[in-house]
Enzyme design. Structure first.
Site, PDB file in Angstrom:
ATOM      1  N   ILE A  18       0.829  -1.204   0.000  1.00  0.00           N
ATOM      2  CA  ILE A  18       0.000   0.000   0.000  1.00  0.00           C
ATOM      3  C   ILE A  18       0.865   1.256   0.000  1.00  0.00           C
ATOM      4  O   ILE A  18       0.545   2.243  -0.678  1.00  0.00           O
ATOM      5  CB  ILE A  18      -0.951  -0.017   1.211  1.00  0.00           C
ATOM      6  N   ASP A  37      11.516   4.011   4.896  1.00  0.00           N
ATOM      7  CA  ASP A  37      11.375   2.556   4.972  1.00  0.00           C
ATOM      8  C   ASP A  37      12.720   1.952   5.336  1.00  0.00           C
ATOM      9  O   ASP A  37      13.757   2.606   5.205  1.00  0.00           O
ATOM     10  CB  ASP A  37      10.889   1.992   3.632  1.00  0.00           C
ATOM     11  N   ASP A  51      14.143   3.221  11.678  1.00  0.00           N
ATOM     12  CA  ASP A  51      13.506   2.216  12.511  1.00  0.00           C
ATOM     13  C   ASP A  51      12.439   2.930  13.325  1.00  0.00           C
ATOM     14  O   ASP A  51      12.755   3.776  14.162  1.00  0.00           O
ATOM     15  CB  ASP A  51      14.552   1.569  13.427  1.00  0.00           C
ATOM     16  N   SER A 130      -7.238   0.091   9.566  1.00  0.00           N
ATOM     17  CA  SER A 130      -7.643  -1.245   9.112  1.00  0.00           C
ATOM     18  C   SER A 130      -9.099  -1.506   9.461  1.00  0.00           C
ATOM     19  O   SER A 130      -9.643  -0.943  10.424  1.00  0.00           O
ATOM     20  CB  SER A 130      -6.770  -2.316   9.783  1.00  0.00           C
ATOM     21  N   TYR A 143      -3.171  -7.284  16.602  1.00  0.00           N
ATOM     22  CA  TYR A 143      -3.236  -6.383  15.457  1.00  0.00           C
ATOM     23  C   TYR A 143      -4.448  -5.459  15.566  1.00  0.00           C
ATOM     24  O   TYR A 143      -4.349  -4.245  15.324  1.00  0.00           O
ATOM     25  CB  TYR A 143      -3.296  -7.192  14.167  1.00  0.00           C
ATOM     26  N   LYS A 147      -4.622  -1.290  15.726  1.00  0.00           N
ATOM     27  CA  LYS A 147      -5.330  -0.478  14.744  1.00  0.00           C
ATOM     28  C   LYS A 147      -6.507   0.271  15.368  1.00  0.00           C
ATOM     29  O   LYS A 147      -6.869   1.365  14.911  1.00  0.00           O
ATOM     30  CB  LYS A 147      -5.793  -1.349  13.573  1.00  0.00           C
ATOM     31  N   THR A 175      -9.072  -6.707   3.867  1.00  0.00           N
ATOM     32  CA  THR A 175      -7.922  -7.562   3.579  1.00  0.00           C
ATOM     33  C   THR A 175      -7.416  -7.239   2.181  1.00  0.00           C
ATOM     34  O   THR A 175      -8.134  -7.390   1.196  1.00  0.00           O
ATOM     35  CB  THR A 175      -8.305  -9.044   3.677  1.00  0.00           C
TER      36      THR A 175
END
Length: 246
Positions: A18, A37, A51, A130, A143, A147, A175
């Protein structure tokens, strides 16, 4: 003229999935884009390594990105890590690790970017959240907790930053067909059956594409959405709110 001409964007987790789709979408629409990243993104983007669990690393990376871009207008907080299992599946160390990256990592990047965003006339933050924040999913306790925190944090940030003219919104993908989901499928006993189950769980009958989520991110980041703040956009094939008959 592109929609994002002369605007500068920083996308975390922008080397794949994404994040890469969002960085590409913004760049195609005229923005100058930097990617934060651990892995190298495609060559067309300025890349800074960081990080998210290390505040000094994040501050240095954001400062380098802002310097390279000449300022900052758009921050896409997309980087994050996954976790599987119910509340018994992960020990305290893993809970701390995931929350530190998915929640506190987002905070670290955002607060490092605030001085540059405050100087922008089109400042916006878009957080990748999410479906797990609004729907109870099996075997996603850790998770989902992370979120859920991101969704609440989005609302709190939007309220706090309103006087600074900084909009804050979130996207809630279902998903998605990303490398992370691909790795989960590869590790399943029957990858084909697991993929079919994930596709069937979403009312439109397939996985969400990274490009579809990127389009939502771009919509929320656009200067044309100047009155949109403190909300989230579901990109989930109707999973959160629709109950179709089969």
């Amino acid at each position: 003229m592109g929609e994002f001409d002369e605007l500068r964007a920083l996308v975390t987790g922008g080397a794949s999935g994404i994040g890469l789709a969002a960085a590409s979408r913004l760049a195609d629409a005229g923005a100058t884009v930097a990617v934060l990243d651990r892995d190298d993104p495609p060559a067309q983007f300025t890349w800074v390594r960081a990080d998210l669990a290390d505040d000094a690393s994040v501050r240095a990376a954001v400062a380098a990105a802002v310097e390279a871009l000449g300022g900052l207008d758009i921050l896409v907080n997309n980087a994050g890590i996954g976790a599987q299992g119910d509340i018994t599946a992960n020990d305290d160390a893993e809970w701390h690790r995931v929350l530190d990256v998915n929640v506190v990592g987002l905070v670290r990047v955002s607060r490092a970017a605030l001085p540059a965003l405050r100087a922008s006339q089109h400042a916006v933050i878009v957080n990748t959240c999410s479906i797990a924040a609004t729907a109870g999913l099996p075997n996603r306790a850790l998770y989902s907790a992370s979120k859920g925190a991101v969704l609440s944090l989005t609302l709190a940030m939007a309220a706090d930053l309103l006087p600074d003219g900084i909009r804050v919104n979130a996207v809630n993908p279902g998903t998605a067909d990303t490398p992370w989901v691909g790795r989960l499928l590869d590790a399943a006993d029957d990858p084909a059956a697991e993929r079919a189950a994930l596709e069937a769980r979403q009312p439109h009958g397939r996985l969400v594409s990274a490009d579809e989520v990127a389009a939502a991110i771009a919509d929320l980041a656009s200067p044309a959405a100047g009155s949109t703040t403190g909300t989230w956009l579901a990109v989930d094939g109707g999973m959160d709110r629709l109950r179709p008959r089969r």
